[in-house]
Design a protein around this motif. Structure first.
Motif, PDB file in Angstrom:
ATOM      1  N   LYS A 111      16.646 159.348  39.502  1.00 47.50           N
ATOM      2  CA  LYS A 111      17.938 159.067  38.744  1.00 47.50           C
ATOM      3  C   LYS A 111      18.761 158.030  39.127  1.00 47.50           C
ATOM      4  O   LYS A 111      19.409 157.118  38.732  1.00 47.50           O
ATOM      5  N   GLY A 112      18.488 157.865  41.021  1.00 52.24           N
ATOM      6  CA  GLY A 112      19.381 156.732  41.545  1.00 52.24           C
ATOM      7  C   GLY A 112      18.389 155.154  41.128  1.00 52.24           C
ATOM      8  O   GLY A 112      19.208 154.372  40.816  1.00 52.24           O
ATOM      9  N   LEU A 113      17.319 155.421  40.917  1.00 56.59           N
ATOM     10  CA  LEU A 113      16.743 153.958  40.604  1.00 56.59           C
ATOM     11  C   LEU A 113      17.028 153.699  39.025  1.00 56.59           C
ATOM     12  O   LEU A 113      16.883 152.483  38.912  1.00 56.59           O
ATOM     13  N   ILE A 114      17.348 154.544  38.249  1.00 57.51           N
ATOM     14  CA  ILE A 114      17.904 154.360  36.924  1.00 57.51           C
ATOM     15  C   ILE A 114      19.083 153.631  36.977  1.00 57.51           C
ATOM     16  O   ILE A 114      19.307 152.422  36.349  1.00 57.51           O
ATOM     17  N   GLU A 115      19.673 154.157  38.061  1.00 61.56           N
ATOM     18  CA  GLU A 115      21.150 153.325  38.104  1.00 61.56           C
ATOM     19  C   GLU A 115      21.079 152.038  38.885  1.00 61.56           C
ATOM     20  O   GLU A 115      21.810 150.979  38.358  1.00 61.56           O
ATOM     21  N   VAL A 116      19.934 152.017  39.689  1.00 64.42           N
ATOM     22  CA  VAL A 116      19.792 150.469  40.234  1.00 64.42           C
ATOM     23  C   VAL A 116      19.327 149.646  39.349  1.00 64.42           C
ATOM     24  O   VAL A 116      19.962 148.272  39.298  1.00 64.42           O
ATOM     25  N   GLU A 117      18.390 150.191  38.314  1.00 62.08           N
ATOM     26  CA  GLU A 117      18.068 149.156  37.340  1.00 62.08           C
ATOM     27  C   GLU A 117      19.233 148.570  36.457  1.00 62.08           C
ATOM     28  O   GLU A 117      19.277 147.628  36.171  1.00 62.08           O
ATOM     29  N   ARG A 118      20.052 149.645  36.060  1.00 64.92           N
ATOM     30  CA  ARG A 118      21.239 149.191  35.276  1.00 64.92           C
ATOM     31  C   ARG A 118      21.951 148.224  35.807  1.00 64.92           C
ATOM     32  O   ARG A 118      22.489 147.309  35.042  1.00 64.92           O
ATOM     33  N   PHE A 119      22.337 148.476  36.995  1.00 61.36           N
ATOM     34  CA  PHE A 119      23.223 147.783  37.882  1.00 61.36           C
ATOM     35  C   PHE A 119      22.768 146.291  37.948  1.00 61.36           C
ATOM     36  O   PHE A 119      23.504 145.160  37.636  1.00 61.36           O
ATOM     37  N   ARG A 120      21.343 146.260  38.242  1.00 69.46           N
ATOM     38  CA  ARG A 120      20.894 144.770  38.429  1.00 69.46           C
ATOM     39  C   ARG A 120      20.600 144.181  37.064  1.00 69.46           C
ATOM     40  O   ARG A 120      20.885 142.810  37.244  1.00 69.46           O
ATOM     41  N   ARG A 121      20.269 144.659  36.214  1.00 65.38           N
ATOM     42  CA  ARG A 121      20.134 144.112  34.979  1.00 65.38           C
ATOM     43  C   ARG A 121      21.519 143.456  34.268  1.00 65.38           C
ATOM     44  O   ARG A 121      21.706 142.326  34.007  1.00 65.38           O
ATOM     45  N   GLU A 122      22.806 144.308  34.673  1.00 62.74           N
ATOM     46  CA  GLU A 122      23.885 143.875  34.135  1.00 62.74           C
ATOM     47  C   GLU A 122      24.667 142.643  35.031  1.00 62.74           C
ATOM     48  O   GLU A 122      25.266 141.618  34.524  1.00 62.74           O
ATOM     49  N   ARG A 123      23.929 142.520  36.362  1.00 56.84           N
ATOM     50  CA  ARG A 123      24.340 141.296  37.161  1.00 56.84           C
ATOM     51  C   ARG A 123      23.223 140.314  37.180  1.00 56.84           C
ATOM     52  O   ARG A 123      23.518 139.620  38.024  1.00 56.84           O
TER      53      ARG A 123
ATOM     54  N   PRO B 164      12.373 148.571  38.946  1.00 56.45           N
ATOM     55  CA  PRO B 164      12.623 149.187  40.685  1.00 56.45           C
ATOM     56  C   PRO B 164      11.865 150.641  40.799  1.00 56.45           C
ATOM     57  O   PRO B 164      12.043 151.430  39.897  1.00 56.45           O
ATOM     58  N   ARG B 165      10.863 150.499  41.882  1.00 55.36           N
ATOM     59  CA  ARG B 165      10.142 151.723  41.696  1.00 55.36           C
ATOM     60  C   ARG B 165       9.570 151.827  43.545  1.00 55.36           C
ATOM     61  O   ARG B 165       8.799 152.580  43.593  1.00 55.36           O
TER      62      ARG B 165
ATOM     63  N   LEU C 205      27.895 148.775  44.878  1.00 57.54           N
ATOM     64  CA  LEU C 205      26.493 148.928  44.969  1.00 57.54           C
ATOM     65  C   LEU C 205      25.774 149.948  44.890  1.00 57.54           C
ATOM     66  O   LEU C 205      25.734 150.827  45.989  1.00 57.54           O
ATOM     67  N   PRO C 206      24.985 150.266  43.911  1.00 54.54           N
ATOM     68  CA  PRO C 206      24.075 151.644  44.144  1.00 54.54           C
ATOM     69  C   PRO C 206      22.985 151.349  44.883  1.00 54.54           C
ATOM     70  O   PRO C 206      22.350 150.469  44.840  1.00 54.54           O
TER      71      PRO C 206
ATOM     72  N   PHE D 135      13.996 141.717  44.830  1.00 59.95           N
ATOM     73  CA  PHE D 135      14.618 141.520  46.236  1.00 59.95           C
ATOM     74  C   PHE D 135      16.243 141.465  45.955  1.00 59.95           C
ATOM     75  O   PHE D 135      16.675 140.927  45.035  1.00 59.95           O
ATOM     76  N   ASN D 136      16.798 142.359  46.700  1.00 63.38           N
ATOM     77  CA  ASN D 136      18.042 142.863  46.573  1.00 63.38           C
ATOM     78  C   ASN D 136      19.203 141.664  47.025  1.00 63.38           C
ATOM     79  O   ASN D 136      19.568 141.701  48.153  1.00 63.38           O
ATOM     80  N   TRP D 137      19.410 140.748  46.308  1.00 61.84           N
ATOM     81  CA  TRP D 137      20.260 139.488  46.765  1.00 61.84           C
ATOM     82  C   TRP D 137      21.494 140.107  46.962  1.00 61.84           C
ATOM     83  O   TRP D 137      22.336 139.245  47.566  1.00 61.84           O
ATOM     84  N   LEU D 138      22.049 140.987  46.235  1.00 59.72           N
ATOM     85  CA  LEU D 138      23.636 141.049  45.880  1.00 59.72           C
ATOM     86  C   LEU D 138      24.146 141.722  47.199  1.00 59.72           C
ATOM     87  O   LEU D 138      25.323 141.905  47.405  1.00 59.72           O
TER      88      LEU D 138
END
Length: 456
Positions: free
Chosen positions: A332-344, A149-150, A281-282, A350-353
């Motif tokens: 900092k926010g994009l680090i959280e986005v990456e973590r969230f999407r990896r977990e799910r 994510p960037r 969802l972050p 493309f933000n399917w969730l």
């Protein structure tokens, strides 16, 4: 405006080089169908890239004799241009970025029409609309799987003052230093500033594959011709598809000062983030501007609190006069986005969730009846109230600058907006503040006359 013109024939570069004969035949048919005028207007806007003109009508009048013809070649297509703006050429050769965007417009318009006419797009359901947006972006090669994510989306006004424009460049520079790509509405003003700042930073960091993604739609491209920094242009069929594309492909959003259109985008995103299904969802969202825009940002913040409540205010951060802090907060926010999407196991590209209700997906026609019928009541769930407030702002944008909206106002008078005093009074105050701050600008400096009337 002076209109120096040229005749030329151009072939694709960057897209559409490899086509089947069936695809070529479909493209050739555009020249004789109802889609021709749409493509002609988009092409003329693109050929005027870099020209500082807000009034689409003046461009159309200056180049009323402009024509574009699509010809079939054994290896694809070429475009024959007659009476085209000469400033799109250097020594008889079309500027490369203009040529790429010209064929991007042809690609998107033809593909959109093809999908709809072949009934491959199911626009009757929320998931079908999202799938349609996905296919439009994929066909435009705007989705790059496997990249962390960037992609940072920047929203803001196309006609801002010099301080606000320079501030957006400074923020773009800080984003570029952190290797972020930039996505905007691709026009001038705040849609150009972050891209311009990021180009210098990317050069410093030796980033050779930087993306400057511009998302637009036919109804506004003539008034907001793409800026020359855009290296990926996608034309979505309407404003709702465009807005969904922004938040599906973007990993975080920064909102700079603007006018009613920027407020519309802000409310659109807030309404989606306030849906209960998106609570965890972050999605980093930052409102920022120079110190001179502090009043604007705080007025927008107060309006959200008065209408949508404190919960809505927690979904974003306000940062004033601190570009580096904006970029650090986004990182900092994009680090959280990456973590969230990896977990799910959600895609990065493309933000399917993200849950988007149909209230945010179907085009809103700002007739006087539809504007008066908007449910602007305190007992409406916040995410649905945000959707209706967004529609109200959309109607005001149409009444200000879009041809069909202007004609309706001339014929029937101002729109009437009805609702509870707790909603209507903050709305009226915010709109009046936009007028006082000269954020309700019209082409050629015309004095602003409200196209709406607030009734509580």
């Amino acid at each position: 405006m002076p209109a120096h013109k040229i005749h030329a024939t151009v072939t694709p570069r960057g897209s559409m080089e490899v086509l089947s004969r069936r695809e070529v035949r479909k493209l050739s048919e555009v020249g004789s169908g109802s889609t021709y005028e749409l493509f002609r207007q988009c092409a003329l806007a693109i050929l005027n890239t870099g020209v500082r003109v807000d009034d689409a009508r003046s461009i159309l009048e200056a180049y009323a004799d402009f024509e574009v013809f699509i010809h079939q070649l054994d290896r694809g297509v070429c475009l024959e241009l007659r009476n085209a703006p000469a400033h799109a050429f250097v020594d008889g050769h079309m500027i490369s970025s203009v040529r790429e965007m010209l064929f991007s417009a042809l690609r998107d318009i033809v593909y959109t029409e093809s999908e709809l006419h072949n009934n491959r797009a199911d626009l009757s359901t929320s998931s079908g609309i999202t799938d349609y947006v996905f296919h439009l972006l994929r066909n435009a090669r705007a989705l790059t799987p496997g990249v962390e994510p960037r992609m940072v989306v920047c929203w803001g006004g196309h006609s801002v003052n010099d301080q606000e424009y320079k501030y957006s460049k400074r923020v773009g520079h800080e984003l570029g230093l952190r290797y972020f790509d930039i996505c905007t509405g691709c026009g001038p003003g705040v849609m150009k500033g972050p891209m311009k700042g990021a180009t210098i930073a990317h050069a410093k960091q030796r980033v050779l594959d930087a993306r400057y993604l511009g998302l637009t739609e036919p109804g506004i491209i003539a008034a907001e011709a793409p800026n020359p920094i855009v290296n990926e242009l996608v034309i979505l069929p309407d404003i709702e598809k465009r807005l969904e594309a922004f938040i599906r492909v973007g990993h975080g959003i920064i909102i700079f000062p603007g006018g009613v259109g920027t407020a519309e985008e802000f409310l659109y995103l807030l309404g989606i983030l306030l849906h209960p299904d998106n609570a965890e969802l972050p999605f980093p969202l930052i409102l920022t501007g120079p110190r001179s825009a502090a009043d604007y940002l705080h007025q927008l913040h107060d309006f959200v609190g008065a209408t949508l409540g404190n919960a809505a205010q927690t979904r974003y951060e306000i940062i004033i006069e601190d570009p580096a802090r904006v970029a650090r907060h986004m990182k900092k926010g994009l680090i959280e986005v990456e973590r969230f999407r990896r977990e799910r196991n959600d895609a990065f590209h493309f933000n399917w969730l993200l849950r988007i209700d149909e209230d945010f997906q179907h085009p809103f026609d700002p007739t006087h009846e539809n504007m008066a019928a908007l449910a602007l009541r305190r007992d409406t769930p916040p995410h649905l109230l945000a959707a209706n407030l967004r529609r109200a702002f959309s109607g005001i944008v149409a009444g200000n600058v879009k041809e069909h909206g202007i004609r309706r106002i001339e014929q029937y008078g101002p729109y009437e907006l009805h609702g509870d005093p707790q909603i209507m009074e903050p709305l009226d105050a915010l709109l009046q503040a936009f007028v006082d701050q000269q954020r309700m600008k019209l082409p050629n400096g015309t004095a602003y006359t409200p196209c709406y009337r607030v009734v509580s």
